[in-house]
Design an enzyme around this catalytic site. Sequence first.
Site, PDB file in Angstrom:
ATOM      1  N   GLU A  80      47.301  36.943  39.279  1.00 13.42           N
ATOM      2  CA  GLU A  80      46.495  36.301  38.274  1.00 13.42           C
ATOM      3  C   GLU A  80      46.286  37.176  37.164  1.00 13.42           C
ATOM      4  OE1 GLU A  80      42.454  34.694  39.619  1.00 13.42           O
ATOM      5  OE2 GLU A  80      42.375  33.476  37.773  1.00 13.42           O
ATOM      6  N   ASP A 163      40.568  40.748  44.855  1.00 18.88           N
ATOM      7  CA  ASP A 163      39.292  39.860  44.369  1.00 18.88           C
ATOM      8  C   ASP A 163      38.369  39.854  45.920  1.00 18.88           C
ATOM      9  OD1 ASP A 163      40.218  38.797  41.778  1.00 18.88           O
ATOM     10  OD2 ASP A 163      41.134  37.101  42.693  1.00 18.88           O
ATOM     11  N   HIS A 222      37.247  44.028  40.998  1.00 13.88           N
ATOM     12  CA  HIS A 222      36.145  43.800  39.920  1.00 13.88           C
ATOM     13  C   HIS A 222      34.979  44.320  40.307  1.00 13.88           C
ATOM     14  CE1 HIS A 222      38.174  40.511  37.910  1.00 13.88           C
ATOM     15  NE2 HIS A 222      38.363  39.667  39.105  1.00 13.88           N
TER      16      HIS A 222
HETATM   17 FE1  FEO Z   1      42.013  35.913  41.195  1.00 15.12          FE
HETATM   18 FE2  FEO Z   1      40.421  38.499  39.704  1.00 15.12          FE
HETATM   19  O1  FEO Z   1      41.707  37.172  39.903  1.00 15.12           O
END
Ligand code: FEO
Length: 387
Positions: A80, A163, A222
């Site tokens: 992504e 993720d 993240h």
């Molecule tokens: Fe599925 Fe943080 O991208």
Amino acid sequence: MKAIEIKKGIYWVGGIDWDLRSFHGYLTQRGSTYNSYLIIDEKITLIDNVKYYLADEQLQRISQIIDPGKIDYIIQNHIEMDHSGSLPTMIRKVPNAKVFASPQGVEGLPKHYGEEWNFHPVKTGDELKLGKRTLKFVQTPMVHWPDNMISYCPEEKILFSNDSFGQHIASSQRIDQNYPFNILMEEAQKYYANIVLPYGRQVQKALATAADLEIEYICPSHGLVWHEHIPEIMAEYKKWANNETEKKSLIIYDSMWGSTQKIAEAIHSVFEDLNYNTSLLNLRTNHISDIMTKVLTAEYICVGSPTLNSNILPTVAAFLTYLKGLAPKNRKGLAFGSYGWGGQSIGIVEKTLQECGFEILPQIKAQYVPNEAKLEEIKDKLKKELK
Ligand code: FEO
């Protein structure tokens, strides 16, 4: 813009998106980070990339440690664009770097960037020797796209989880113990509810794999790195993946002239009397992504709309579309609303709750403005249903 050493020779070199407020509709009021990790070994290895507009920031951080041109391996755990956007910039620096991704990742990257780089597909069980260290790959399809995988370094006991276990938090802190615990867990919950929720079965499989690993650090793509609070986040993920609910109800609605709101308040008071943790959530003042955070552990999802033009209010329609896509399981649904003549809204809401697979309670409706007697009747009827 400092690189941060997580363990000796392993650095965080990602980008911080302080201004991010929407992640395809998810309200990210605390911003986010796109985490990228650099391992200094015989083969210099970069794990994941960042959004395209933070490529320079990532390169600056890498340059504090080594010349980016010396990178040998790039591990793309997920394609992504928040994690692959800076890959074209990186490849311009190191055109011969080997890029490792799952087979679906290797297939997807050229479809994003139109280039055939030095790709190497890896599958569950494959290992890559970096020198003193090894990376073991585990495919985790649908957490969050079909291409997702995680990479585990047994010598360092680090899981690079992409993720999974993420949170949308922009911070100069990198490790969980240096950030307020309650906010960290709230953002992890919001992230799960808005991104990962549809994939509970796949998360259960990933957790079973993780249970067999010794883990000192979980480095997601993240937010903050998990270190001190690994047991807590693992326990919460297990509950969320199993769709476990609490004694909790949500009354989610919008109102035109206050009548649907009166019904919402009546429903709310019944749940209060039954000692539920219950929330009144007006869709005009609550963002749907914040509501989803509460939905994650709620037993009852009550949704109300008055009838407008033989339909439901657009705010309610947007919420229901979002809810249905995120597909929470094992819930009970109740449709309610006021109407003038047609009264179609209540049936439309109920149909969507049925399509979500919820167990449905008898709908509640009132024509025009419900008076005290009508509201008491609504409460009595609901009480009987819930007992
Ligand atoms: Fe599925 Fe943080 O991208």
